[in-house]
Design a protein around this motif. Sequence first.
Motif, short mmCIF file in Angstrom:
data_model
loop_
_atom_site.label_atom_id
_atom_site.label_comp_id
_atom_site.label_asym_id
_atom_site.label_seq_id
_atom_site.Cartn_x
_atom_site.Cartn_y
_atom_site.Cartn_z
N LEU A 77 0.67 -0.97 0.39
CA LEU A 77 -0.21 0.11 0.12
C LEU A 77 0.91 1.28 0.09
CD1 LEU A 77 -2.88 1.07 0.19
CD2 LEU A 77 -2.51 1.24 2.94
N ILE A 78 0.49 2.19 -1.22
CA ILE A 78 1.50 3.71 -0.65
C ILE A 78 0.52 4.61 -0.89
CG2 ILE A 78 3.45 4.20 -2.39
CD1 ILE A 78 3.82 1.78 -3.80
N GLY A 79 1.40 5.63 -0.37
CA GLY A 79 0.60 7.33 -0.25
C GLY A 79 1.27 8.19 -0.20
N PRO A 86 -4.57 20.42 0.66
CA PRO A 86 -5.45 20.50 1.80
C PRO A 86 -5.85 19.60 1.29
CG PRO A 86 -5.27 22.67 0.40
CD PRO A 86 -4.40 21.27 0.01
N ALA A 87 -5.74 18.47 0.90
CA ALA A 87 -6.92 16.63 0.78
C ALA A 87 -6.06 16.00 1.06
CB ALA A 87 -6.91 16.28 -0.76
N GLY A 150 -0.06 14.73 -8.45
CA GLY A 150 -1.37 15.22 -7.75
C GLY A 150 -1.01 14.15 -6.60
N PHE A 151 -1.60 15.66 -4.99
CA PHE A 151 -1.24 14.80 -4.00
C PHE A 151 -2.75 15.07 -3.23
CE2 PHE A 151 3.01 17.14 -4.71
CZ PHE A 151 3.25 15.84 -5.00
N PRO A 152 -2.81 14.09 -2.49
CA PRO A 152 -2.28 12.79 -2.86
C PRO A 152 -3.37 11.87 -3.92
CG PRO A 152 -4.48 12.75 -1.37
CD PRO A 152 -4.26 14.03 -2.46
N SER A 153 -1.40 11.31 -3.83
CA SER A 153 -1.94 9.46 -4.76
C SER A 153 -1.33 8.76 -4.09
CB SER A 153 -0.35 9.86 -5.31
OG SER A 153 -0.90 10.73 -6.45
#
Length: 180
Positions: A77-79, A86-87, A150-153
């Motif tokens: 699992l990758i974040g 903000p997200a 982009g973030f979050p990915s």
Amino acid sequence: MPFLTALVLGVGVLCLIDLVLTVGVIRRLRAHEEMLTARPSAFPSIVLPPGAVIGGFSAESTDGVRVSDETLTEPVLIGVFSPDCPACHDRLPQFAERARSFPGGRRNVLAVLVGTEEEVADQRRTLEPVALVLIEKHGTGLTKALQVNGFPSLALVDENGRVVASGSTLEDLDKIPAHA
């Protein structure tokens, strides 16, 4: 009576003209929809899509664990998060909660923080108990391997480095394609 007949006839003609114009507009809209559907998306995906294989990478976690595309022996699992997103502030706690129950524990969870040590200090404290934390610049290491735009990915990657699911929400990770 001739006036009433002329009025009804005039209204009928106007309705017929309106109907012809409406059919023409509907045809144009369908043609535009077909063109838009056939055209590739103007926006790149936020992270590699399902089925893609991540690029090579090598990094060291904040607690000294070496990770690379070659050390993936189980699903991971990758974040990827940024301190000025903000997200990310909303999704990071959700990611940490998912990481807490991910099979294999923190050794199978990679949290990439994009920024300086000082900028990501709070995120690091939240994630280190449940994930191997990598701090890097955007466009290097795992952000490059995952083609993060982009973030979050977020991504779920199998032991062969193939993306099983990806997106910017945990719900995206729950939408694993049937061919996965």
